[in-house]
Each structure stands twice: as C-alpha cells, then as structure tokens.
Design a protein around this motif. Structure first.
Motif, PDB file in Angstrom:
ATOM      1  N   VAL A 165      59.016  77.575   8.857  1.00 50.69           N
ATOM      2  CA  VAL A 165      59.137  78.712   7.942  1.00 50.69           C
ATOM      3  C   VAL A 165      60.339  79.555   8.360  1.00 50.69           C
ATOM      4  CG1 VAL A 165      57.969  80.731   6.977  1.00 50.69           C
ATOM      5  CG2 VAL A 165      56.651  78.701   7.614  1.00 50.69           C
ATOM      6  N   PRO A 166      61.233  79.919   7.430  1.00 53.67           N
ATOM      7  CA  PRO A 166      62.363  80.777   7.781  1.00 53.67           C
ATOM      8  C   PRO A 166      61.901  82.101   8.396  1.00 53.67           C
ATOM      9  CG  PRO A 166      62.696  79.814   5.620  1.00 53.67           C
ATOM     10  CD  PRO A 166      61.293  79.466   6.029  1.00 53.67           C
ATOM     11  N   GLU A 167      62.714  82.610   9.297  1.00 58.18           N
ATOM     12  CA  GLU A 167      62.382  83.848   9.996  1.00 58.18           C
ATOM     13  C   GLU A 167      62.181  85.014   9.031  1.00 58.18           C
ATOM     14  OE1 GLU A 167      64.403  86.697  13.467  1.00 58.18           O
ATOM     15  OE2 GLU A 167      65.411  84.903  12.730  1.00 58.18           O
ATOM     16  N   PHE A 168      62.807  84.957   7.860  1.00 55.46           N
ATOM     17  CA  PHE A 168      62.710  86.019   6.863  1.00 55.46           C
ATOM     18  C   PHE A 168      61.255  86.285   6.463  1.00 55.46           C
ATOM     19  CE2 PHE A 168      62.503  87.246   2.366  1.00 55.46           C
ATOM     20  CZ  PHE A 168      63.234  88.425   2.399  1.00 55.46           C
ATOM     21  N   TYR A 169      60.411  85.243   6.484  1.00 59.49           N
ATOM     22  CA  TYR A 169      59.018  85.378   6.067  1.00 59.49           C
ATOM     23  C   TYR A 169      58.071  85.589   7.237  1.00 59.49           C
ATOM     24  CZ  TYR A 169      60.837  83.380   1.715  1.00 59.49           C
ATOM     25  OH  TYR A 169      61.557  83.142   0.582  1.00 59.49           O
ATOM     26  N   ALA A 170      58.612  85.804   8.440  1.00 61.74           N
ATOM     27  CA  ALA A 170      57.749  85.875   9.631  1.00 61.74           C
ATOM     28  C   ALA A 170      56.726  87.000   9.535  1.00 61.74           C
ATOM     29  CB  ALA A 170      58.614  86.047  10.881  1.00 61.74           C
ATOM     30  N   ASP A 171      57.136  88.156   9.012  1.00 70.09           N
ATOM     31  CA  ASP A 171      56.210  89.300   8.936  1.00 70.09           C
ATOM     32  C   ASP A 171      55.112  89.090   7.898  1.00 70.09           C
ATOM     33  OD1 ASP A 171      57.662  90.563  10.885  1.00 70.09           O
ATOM     34  OD2 ASP A 171      58.904  91.700   9.479  1.00 70.09           O
ATOM     35  N   ASP A 172      55.332  88.192   6.944  1.00 71.06           N
ATOM     36  CA  ASP A 172      54.345  87.968   5.890  1.00 71.06           C
ATOM     37  C   ASP A 172      53.322  86.897   6.258  1.00 71.06           C
ATOM     38  OD1 ASP A 172      55.560  89.820   4.151  1.00 71.06           O
ATOM     39  OD2 ASP A 172      57.048  88.335   3.564  1.00 71.06           O
ATOM     40  N   LEU A 173      53.585  86.156   7.315  1.00 68.99           N
ATOM     41  CA  LEU A 173      52.686  85.064   7.685  1.00 68.99           C
ATOM     42  C   LEU A 173      51.381  85.601   8.242  1.00 68.99           C
ATOM     43  CD1 LEU A 173      55.207  82.616   9.404  1.00 68.99           C
ATOM     44  CD2 LEU A 173      54.119  82.325   7.174  1.00 68.99           C
ATOM     45  N   GLY A 174      50.317  84.878   7.981  1.00 67.13           N
ATOM     46  CA  GLY A 174      49.012  85.253   8.512  1.00 67.13           C
ATOM     47  C   GLY A 174      48.062  84.075   8.451  1.00 67.13           C
ATOM     48  N   LEU A 175      47.070  84.091   9.294  1.00 70.00           N
ATOM     49  CA  LEU A 175      46.080  83.017   9.317  1.00 70.00           C
ATOM     50  C   LEU A 175      45.259  83.050   8.031  1.00 70.00           C
ATOM     51  CD1 LEU A 175      44.804  83.263  13.003  1.00 70.00           C
ATOM     52  CD2 LEU A 175      46.588  81.788  12.084  1.00 70.00           C
ATOM     53  N   GLY A 176      44.975  81.865   7.497  1.00 68.58           N
ATOM     54  CA  GLY A 176      44.161  81.774   6.298  1.00 68.58           C
ATOM     55  C   GLY A 176      44.932  81.759   4.996  1.00 68.58           C
ATOM     56  N   LEU A 177      46.258  81.913   5.043  1.00 65.72           N
ATOM     57  CA  LEU A 177      47.045  81.869   3.807  1.00 65.72           C
ATOM     58  C   LEU A 177      46.990  80.470   3.199  1.00 65.72           C
ATOM     59  CD1 LEU A 177      50.263  83.923   4.704  1.00 65.72           C
ATOM     60  CD2 LEU A 177      48.317  84.631   3.310  1.00 65.72           C
ATOM     61  N   THR A 178      46.947  80.415   1.875  1.00 71.16           N
ATOM     62  CA  THR A 178      46.878  79.140   1.166  1.00 71.16           C
ATOM     63  C   THR A 178      48.242  78.447   1.185  1.00 71.16           C
ATOM     64  OG1 THR A 178      45.131  79.993  -0.268  1.00 71.16           O
ATOM     65  CG2 THR A 178      46.327  78.028  -1.026  1.00 71.16           C
ATOM     66  N   VAL A 179      48.200  77.147   1.387  1.00 69.81           N
ATOM     67  CA  VAL A 179      49.417  76.334   1.393  1.00 69.81           C
ATOM     68  C   VAL A 179      49.217  75.177   0.418  1.00 69.81           C
ATOM     69  CG1 VAL A 179      51.026  74.982   2.783  1.00 69.81           C
ATOM     70  CG2 VAL A 179      49.823  76.918   3.815  1.00 69.81           C
ATOM     71  N   MET A 180      50.136  75.077  -0.534  1.00 67.42           N
ATOM     72  CA  MET A 180      50.127  73.964  -1.477  1.00 67.42           C
ATOM     73  C   MET A 180      51.199  72.975  -1.047  1.00 67.42           C
ATOM     74  SD  MET A 180      47.677  75.019  -3.292  1.00 67.42           S
ATOM     75  CE  MET A 180      47.692  73.659  -4.477  1.00 67.42           C
ATOM     76  N   MET A 181      50.796  71.719  -0.859  1.00 69.90           N
ATOM     77  CA  MET A 181      51.695  70.714  -0.298  1.00 69.90           C
ATOM     78  C   MET A 181      51.796  69.500  -1.212  1.00 69.90           C
ATOM     79  SD  MET A 181      50.372  70.922   3.659  1.00 69.90           S
ATOM     80  CE  MET A 181      48.683  71.320   3.185  1.00 69.90           C
ATOM     81  N   LYS A 182      52.923  68.843  -1.097  1.00 72.58           N
ATOM     82  CA  LYS A 182      53.138  67.568  -1.781  1.00 72.58           C
ATOM     83  C   LYS A 182      53.441  66.531  -0.705  1.00 72.58           C
ATOM     84  CE  LYS A 182      55.071  67.488  -5.788  1.00 72.58           C
ATOM     85  NZ  LYS A 182      53.991  66.852  -6.582  1.00 72.58           N
ATOM     86  N   VAL A 183      52.504  65.598  -0.557  1.00 75.70           N
ATOM     87  CA  VAL A 183      52.613  64.565   0.478  1.00 75.70           C
ATOM     88  C   VAL A 183      52.576  63.206  -0.201  1.00 75.70           C
ATOM     89  CG1 VAL A 183      51.674  63.681   2.634  1.00 75.70           C
ATOM     90  CG2 VAL A 183      51.386  66.092   2.067  1.00 75.70           C
ATOM     91  N   GLY A 184      53.654  62.465  -0.053  1.00 77.28           N
ATOM     92  CA  GLY A 184      53.693  61.132  -0.653  1.00 77.28           C
ATOM     93  C   GLY A 184      53.487  61.154  -2.152  1.00 77.28           C
ATOM     94  N   GLY A 185      53.991  62.194  -2.828  1.00 73.30           N
ATOM     95  CA  GLY A 185      53.851  62.291  -4.272  1.00 73.30           C
ATOM     96  C   GLY A 185      52.533  62.857  -4.737  1.00 73.30           C
ATOM     97  N   ALA A 186      51.611  63.146  -3.835  1.00 77.01           N
ATOM     98  CA  ALA A 186      50.302  63.702  -4.196  1.00 77.01           C
ATOM     99  C   ALA A 186      50.240  65.168  -3.805  1.00 77.01           C
ATOM    100  CB  ALA A 186      49.181  62.923  -3.511  1.00 77.01           C
ATOM    101  N   ASP A 187      49.553  65.963  -4.634  1.00 78.97           N
ATOM    102  CA  ASP A 187      49.385  67.394  -4.369  1.00 78.97           C
ATOM    103  C   ASP A 187      48.099  67.611  -3.575  1.00 78.97           C
ATOM    104  OD1 ASP A 187      51.689  68.104  -5.746  1.00 78.97           O
ATOM    105  OD2 ASP A 187      50.631  68.152  -7.672  1.00 78.97           O
ATOM    106  N   VAL A 188      48.233  68.289  -2.446  1.00 83.84           N
ATOM    107  CA  VAL A 188      47.082  68.626  -1.606  1.00 83.84           C
ATOM    108  C   VAL A 188      47.201  70.102  -1.224  1.00 83.84           C
ATOM    109  CG1 VAL A 188      46.793  66.297  -0.700  1.00 83.84           C
ATOM    110  CG2 VAL A 188      48.269  67.895   0.497  1.00 83.84           C
ATOM    111  N   SER A 189      46.099  70.657  -0.803  1.00 80.67           N
ATOM    112  CA  SER A 189      46.081  72.061  -0.404  1.00 80.67           C
ATOM    113  C   SER A 189      45.663  72.172   1.052  1.00 80.67           C
ATOM    114  CB  SER A 189      45.117  72.861  -1.292  1.00 80.67           C
ATOM    115  OG  SER A 189      43.786  72.383  -1.121  1.00 80.67           O
TER     116      SER A 189
END
Length: 423
Positions: free
Chosen positions: A281-305
């Motif tokens: 994650v770029p340092e610009f977003y460091a202050d906004d990071l927190g445990l439990g935040l939702t992450v939407m990912m694309k792995v091998g063409g499939a969408d996972v959370s």
C-alpha cells in the motif's frame, strides 16, 4: 371685422433639402462608434475561445453510492510459512530439498555440535561423582548413627547399673549396714547416670536431624545436576530439526554443510492448505489503514473478498506491507506468489452526487469546473468536492444531478470564464 393671425405666422422652408446631409452625418457617427468599439469587441470575442469538442471529455453528474478506496497490488502468500532456526552453533546438514513435500515431525535438517557433546559428557561425569558422594555420605551417616546408638546404649546400661546400686544402698542403709555417706554417693551416681542418658538421647535426636539434612542436601545436588544434564540432552535432541507442520520446503537460507551460529535461519516450511494476501500500500494511505477494512481482490481472473488482519509497523520504499485474508472457495486454485490486484475500501457513502475522475481536479485546484450548457458553451463555476474512489469523485457544491461537466484537462483555457465548444 375681426383680424386674423396671419400677421403672427412665419414661413418655414421645407427640411427635405437637409435630409441627405443628416443621413450622412448619422452614418459618419455610426462608423466612428464602430471603429472606437472595435478593439473592445475584439477583446471580448478573443476572451471566449473556441475549443474543439473532440479534445474534451464531458461526463454527467450522477447520484449513487461512492466508496473511497485505493488500488494496490500484491501477491498470494501462505498463511503459515514458519522459518526453522538453528538452536546451537555447529555444522548443518540439510536433509530436505526446496520444493520437497514434508510431513509434520519429519526430520529436515541436523546439526552437529562437538562442544555440546563434550559438555554433556562432562556433566554426566559430574553427576556420577555426585551419586558416588551421596552413596559414601549415606554409609558415613549409617556409621555415625551406629556410633550414637552405641553411646546411648552404654548410657542406658550405666543408668540401669546406677539404679540397682541405689536400690541396694537403700536396703543396706535401711538396715544400717551402709553408712550415710555411701548411701548419698549412690544417689549422686544415679543422678549422673540419668543425666548422661538424657544427653545421649538428645545427641541421638540431633544427629538424626543432621543426617536427614545432609541426605537431603546430597539428593538436591544430584537432582540439580540431573536437571542440568537433562537440559543439555534436550538441546542435543534439538539438533535434529523437524518440520513443524505438513507442507513443502520453501527455500534454504544457508548453504549445505556450512557452520552456522545459534539462532540462524535454516529454511522455511510452507503450508499450502491456507493462503493470505500480502499487499503493498502506498505510504499516502498509511493513516487510513486499519484492521478489519474490506479488501476486494482479483486473483486469477476471479473476484474474491477479504479483510485486513495485519499491518506492518514500518514503511519501506514508500510502501506499507498489509496482510489480508482471502475468502475463496476451496475449489479455487491458489499458488504461492500469485499476483493480486486489489481495492481497499476505506469509506462508503450512499446517495451522493458524483462525477467521473479526470484531469480537471488538478487543473484549478479542484475548486472550479466548466459546466456545459445546451448552447455548447462551457461556463466556469465554483465547486467543492468530497471523497473520491478509483473512478468517481464526490461533488458537494456547485452542480446538480444530470448536468454535464468537462472532466478533461483545462490547461488550454483555464484562464477563460467561458468557452465555445465546436464540433
């Protein structure tokens, strides 16, 4: 006869003869006015530049849900990938190769430590010596106890003799056969015998307590030495390095047959049954990071959370390392170091005005925009913005739903209050 008003009338000549002159005068005045106003008209016309509509990007103002997010990249990593360490200084022999499957408890490496072997032998010798000393002390205690018992028995015999002598003296003194002096002497002899017996008895009790204490002390020394030896043997058993879980060998972190220091990294064991995402994650977003935040990912063409479960406390190369779970189906094929594109959702707003992101945000500091009217003219208006996502930015002032906005760069006409859009 009443006089008329003819004497008061004045004859005026017709103005038809002066009309061409007046027209010429008005025309001259108009030409002069146009000439004088021409620079002003030219400047006004020049301040409204013509812009080719093909070079502009126009987007409508929409209403909907907006998610403030960041686009990051990362890779798939094993959730459990422990490193194995050397417990002692010694020569390492690696028994499992990288990529080889191993089972829980399987021997994967072995250390040889001559120093530890020598120390174990020394401590074994010390333990044997203490056992011998304990056995010798036990014999000495038995001899001392026997001597004390002999002394106490002798004192008891002397006491019995003194009692009998005192009884005979009593009888003889009663029959006036024994003098009073001899009778008193028998009394003193009995008293001394009783005192010697009590002292012998107390010495026996104290001796038994002392012998018990000495025995416990010797047993403590043996037990202490045994604990030292057990610890050395435990360390010797730790020279055989086993797999802490079932998986595959990752990388060798030392060379084969090298001499390694204590607590050196040996190899990694990767558990392929469970994966996580490691995101940069770029340092610009460091202050906004927190445990439990939702992450939407694309792995091998499939969408996972997933969600963030760990955040690195340090920043390297202007990046923050973040660990996130991967909530994927078991049938989904994942592999170590597989690339991931992800979006971290920081904040979500519903029913807001928004417009597509564009270069216009940076052109005028995000405080102004060009609204396009039905006359194909763009007019500069003041706006204010809120949160932004990867595709849209929130509009909090200046625009309404359905209005058209130029979202491309304003570099060519940013100084104009109005532009003409030509197609």
């Amino acid at each position: 006869m009443i006089a008329g008003t003819q004497s008061q009338d004045e004859v005026i000549q017709s103005s038809k003869t002066n009309r061409p002159f007046k027209q010429l005068l008005l025309l001259a005045l108009a030409i002069i006015l146009v000439y004088l106003a021409l620079p002003t008209l030219s400047q006004w016309y020049a301040s409204v530049p013509d812009v080719d509509g093909k070079n502009l990007v126009i987007a409508p103002v929409l209403r909907g849900d907006l998610v403030r997010e960041a686009s990051v990249s990362g890779k798939v990593v094993a959730a459990n990938a422990p490193k194995l360490f050397s417990s002692e200084t010694g020569k390492i022999t690696l028994l499992a190769k990288p990529g080889e499957a191993v089972e829980l408890g399987q021997l994967v490496a072995r250390l040889s430590s001559p120093e530890l072997d020598a120390e174990i032998k020394q401590q074994e010798s010390t333990l044997e010596q203490l056992n011998i000393n304990a056995s010798r002390g036990l014999l000495e205690d038995k001899e001392a106890q026997l001597e004390l018992e002999s002394q106490m028995n002798a004192a008891l015999s002397s006491l019995n003799v003194a009692r009998r002598e005192q009884q005979r003296a009593e009888i003889a003194f009663g029959k006036q056969i024994l003098s009073e002096v001899d009778w008193m002497k028998s009394q003193d002899t009995l008293t001394d015998a009783q005192r010697f017996y009590r002292h012998a008895k107390k010495r026996g009790e104290l001796a038994r307590e002392r012998l018990t204490f000495e025995t416990r002390h010797r047993e403590f020394l043996v037990k202490k030495q045994q604990l030292i030896l057990d610890e050395l043997k435990r360390r010797h058993q730790a020279l055989a390095i086993t797999a802490p879980l079932s998986g595959v060998v990752g990388n060798w972190l030392v060379a084969q047959k090298n001499t390694v220091a204590a607590n050196s990294e040996i190899m990694t064991i990767v558990d392929l049954s469970e994966y996580e995402a490691e995101l940069s994650v770029p340092e610009f977003y460091a202050d906004d990071l927190g445990l439990g935040l939702t992450v939407m990912m694309k792995v091998g063409g499939a969408d996972v959370s997933g969600e963030i479960i760990a955040i690195s406390p340090e920043i390297k190369d202007n990046l923050v390392k973040v660990r996130a779970t991967i909530k994927a189906e078991k049938t989904m094929a994942l592999r170590q170091n597989q690339r991931i594109n992800a979006r971290i959702e920081f904040e979500k707003k519903t029913d807001v005005l928004m417009v597509k992101r564009g270069a216009f945000i940076g052109a005028l500091g995000g405080k102004f925009a060009y609204k396009v009217g039905e006359d194909n003219q763009g007019r500069k208006i003041a706006i204010s913005t809120g949160i932004s996502s990867l595709d849209y930015i929130e509009l909090t002032f200046g625009l309404k739903e359905g209005e058209q906005v130029i979202i491309s760069d304003y570099q060519d006409f940013s100084a104009s209050e109005q532009i003409n859009i030509s197609y």
